[in-house]
Scaffold this active site. Structure first.
Site, PDB file in Angstrom:
ATOM      1  N   GLU A 166       0.805  -1.223   0.000  1.00  0.00           N
ATOM      2  CA  GLU A 166       0.000   0.000   0.000  1.00  0.00           C
ATOM      3  C   GLU A 166       0.842   1.279   0.000  1.00  0.00           C
ATOM      4  O   GLU A 166       0.775   2.086   0.933  1.00  0.00           O
ATOM      5  CB  GLU A 166      -0.929   0.023   1.220  1.00  0.00           C
ATOM      6  CG  GLU A 166      -1.850  -1.175   1.332  1.00  0.00           C
ATOM      7  CD  GLU A 166      -2.895  -1.016   2.437  1.00  0.00           C
ATOM      8  OE1 GLU A 166      -2.796  -0.073   3.219  1.00  0.00           O
ATOM      9  OE2 GLU A 166      -3.814  -1.848   2.500  1.00  0.00           O
ATOM     10  N   GLU A 363      -4.972  -8.805   1.179  1.00  0.00           N
ATOM     11  CA  GLU A 363      -5.563  -8.476   2.486  1.00  0.00           C
ATOM     12  C   GLU A 363      -7.047  -8.254   2.284  1.00  0.00           C
ATOM     13  O   GLU A 363      -7.462  -7.617   1.316  1.00  0.00           O
ATOM     14  CB  GLU A 363      -5.005  -7.168   3.086  1.00  0.00           C
ATOM     15  CG  GLU A 363      -3.662  -7.250   3.721  1.00  0.00           C
ATOM     16  CD  GLU A 363      -3.187  -5.908   4.301  1.00  0.00           C
ATOM     17  OE1 GLU A 363      -4.025  -5.098   4.761  1.00  0.00           O
ATOM     18  OE2 GLU A 363      -1.963  -5.689   4.277  1.00  0.00           O
TER      19      GLU A 363
HETATM   20  C1  BGP Z   1      -4.142  -2.074   5.809  1.00  0.00           C
HETATM   21  C2  BGP Z   1      -2.698  -2.242   6.221  1.00  0.00           C
HETATM   22  C3  BGP Z   1      -2.503  -3.140   7.409  1.00  0.00           C
HETATM   23  C4  BGP Z   1      -3.602  -3.131   8.451  1.00  0.00           C
HETATM   24  C5  BGP Z   1      -5.008  -2.971   7.855  1.00  0.00           C
HETATM   25  C6  BGP Z   1      -6.089  -2.653   8.852  1.00  0.00           C
HETATM   26  O1  BGP Z   1      -4.313  -0.866   5.136  1.00  0.00           O
HETATM   27  O2  BGP Z   1      -1.926  -2.785   5.170  1.00  0.00           O
HETATM   28  O3  BGP Z   1      -1.229  -2.861   7.923  1.00  0.00           O
HETATM   29  O4  BGP Z   1      -3.297  -2.350   9.502  1.00  0.00           O
HETATM   30  O5  BGP Z   1      -5.036  -1.974   6.862  1.00  0.00           O
HETATM   31  O6  BGP Z   1      -6.139  -1.299   9.180  1.00  0.00           O
HETATM   32  P1  BGP Z   1      -6.036  -0.766  10.656  1.00  0.00           P
HETATM   33  O7  BGP Z   1      -4.928  -1.499  11.291  1.00  0.00           O
HETATM   34  O8  BGP Z   1      -5.731   0.685  10.548  1.00  0.00           O
HETATM   35  O9  BGP Z   1      -7.358  -1.019  11.278  1.00  0.00           O
END
Ligand code: BGP
Length: 468
Positions: A166, A363
């Site tokens: 990302e 993801e």
């Molecule tokens: C994505 C990232 C992750 C993870 C996920 C969930 O954008 O790649 O690292 O953190 O989001 O988001 P958050 O942790 O802010 O709830």
């Protein structure tokens, strides 16, 4: 209805070094921007919890590798910490880091889990940030050296790599919207960082091709842009949001070129990055072999109703407004819309507009606040998460049936982890983590994924109604 996935489909999850390893000051690791930011502004982090300990993956490795095996992983995507490998970002490699990552990679393979290794997950070494981070092209070259070192050390066993996770997020967080260090609001710097990251990815791919025989890609968070209506102004708003949020990284990564129209807008606002013809050639020649797509939510937009303040720093929102569609379903804990069909639209977009390149969901997940309130003697029956995954898989499966070349599905995440500024507020894991005792307990979704992997699919019961 039985949903069956293509033979050899990759099942598993993703994680990231800063969010899971812990041991932030151990094993010779240097500080990264998260360690530094927490030191100077702990109040920016939920409950003032920093990344120092994370889920202690570093110390629990052997046990956690077994859990990978028990929770349906035939593949797993951790990241390597640049500042663990090179405490200053360059120079001598840290021998303890090599030992740790060898143990991790060998351990995964021993458990039947194919490694997908990501080189950068938001974690700039602090020494590199001090000289400008990705604003500085010297840092690009240090990144490439770090990448090369990883290829040389681990490439004999790792055949699937990602250069970045990302890359748009540090641009947004660090240089536009103030949710990552260095907390600048500076559009000129933002677009330079975005461009330099794309260049860093292409240069790392070039280095990979010189000596390695596996596949290398990039992970992008795609947020399909949906217009409020078919009015030409709403359509234009969606086109521009798509340009900035998706195509700015997707096009150069997959096609080797920047999307038409982007340069004109950046020039108009005097934020065009510094670039050269030679660099554009490097980007053109070094495209990804495959793509990782993180999908959490769509992006609904409409035409602006007000004229932007021309004195304020340029933001892509000069051209659109976020639109809150009535009736949308929300994950209230994260304030993200849940729209499973977005995954189908992504699948078809890749099929039709990006040469049907090989891709995977890298993801997809659902964070739930204070999830441990549901724990019964540590065990969490997270049926809501299983439903979330199954509904997304339904639409992914539909995309695959329509010919999209998707090779896998990784959830976010393996064990409940430290989530950037949200720390442990929202839990995402297949395995729950008791912060007080460090105890790990597989959730219902962990057993569910294991079944899905074993059967390479599952019996899907829900019937979708029109308009859902
Ligand atoms: C994505 C990232 C992750 C993870 C996920 C969930 O954008 O790649 O690292 O953190 O989001 O988001 P958050 O942790 O802010 O709830």
């Amino acid at each position: 209805m039985k949903l069956e996935f293509p033979k050899g489909f990759y099942w598993g999850s993703a994680a990231s070094a800063t969010q899971t390893e812990g041991a932030a000051n151990e094993g010779g690791k240097g500080k990264n921007i998260w360690d530094h930011w927490y030191e100077i502004e702990p109040r920016r982090f939920y409950d003032e919890v920093g990344p120092g300990k994370a889920s202690e993956f570093y110390h629990h490795l052997e046990n956690d590798l077994k859990l990978l095996n028990q929770t349906g992983h035939n593949s797993f995507r951790p990241s390597i910490s640049w500042s663990r490998m090179f405490p200053k970002g360059y120079g001598e490699v840290n021998q303890d880091a090599i030992k740790f990552y060898n143990k991790l990679i060998d351990g995964m393979i021993a458990e039947g889990v194919e490694p997908f290794i990501n080189l950068y997950h938001f974690d700039m070494p602090f020494e590199m940030q001090k000289i400008g981070g990705f604003e500085n092209k010297e840092v690009v070259n240090h990144f490439v050296k770090y990448a090369e070192t990883c290829f040389d050390l681990f490439g004999d066993r790792v055949k699937r790599w990602f250069t970045f996770n990302e890359p748009i997020v540090p641009v947004h967080g660090g240089y536009l919207y103030d949710f990552h260090y260095p907390n600048k609001v500076d559009p000129k710097a933002a677009f330079q960082v975005a461009y330099n990251t794309i260049l860093a990815s292409a240069k790392a791919i070039a280095a990979y091709k010189k000596s390695q025989d596996g596949k290398i890609g990039i992970v992008l968070n795609l947020t399909p842009s949906y217009p409020r209506s078919q009015h030409p102004s709403d359509l234009e708003a969606a086109r521009i949001s798509d340009l900035f949020s998706n195509r700015a990284f997707l096009d150069p990564s997959v096609k080797g070129t920047f999307p038409e129209g982007l340069k004109v807008i950046l020039e108009r606002h005097s934020v065009l990055p510094d670039y050269s013809i030679e660099e554009l050639e490097i980007i053109k020649k070094n495209k990804v072999d495959y793509l990782g797509v993180n999908y959490y939510h769509p992006h609904r937009v409409c035409a602006r109703t007000t004229v932007p303040n021309l004195e304020s720093p340029f933001m892509p929102e000069f051209y659109y407004e976020n639109y809150e569609m009535p009736g949308r379903r929300m994950n209230i804990y994260k304030n993200w819309e849940i729209y499973e069909q977005g995954l189908y639209d992504i699948a078809l977009n890749i099929r039709d507009n990006y040469g049907n390149i090989e891709w995977m969901v890298s993801e997809n997940g659902m964070g739930v606040k204070d999830e441990r309130r549901f724990a019964k003697e540590e065990y969490i029956e997270d049926d809501y998460r299983i439903e979330f995954y199954e509904d997304h898989l339904y639409w992914l499966h539909k995309g695959i049936q329509a010919g999209s070349n998707c090779i896998g599905y990784h959830v976010w995440t393996f064990i409940d982890n430290w989530s950037w500024m949200n720390a442990y507020r929202n839990r995402y894991g297949l395995v729950s983590l008791n912060l007080k005792t460090g105890t790990r307990t597989i959730k219902k979704s962990g057993y569910w994924l294991n079944e899905v992997k074993t059967n390479n699919g599952f019996e899907y019961k829900r019937e979708w109604k029109l308009g859902e």
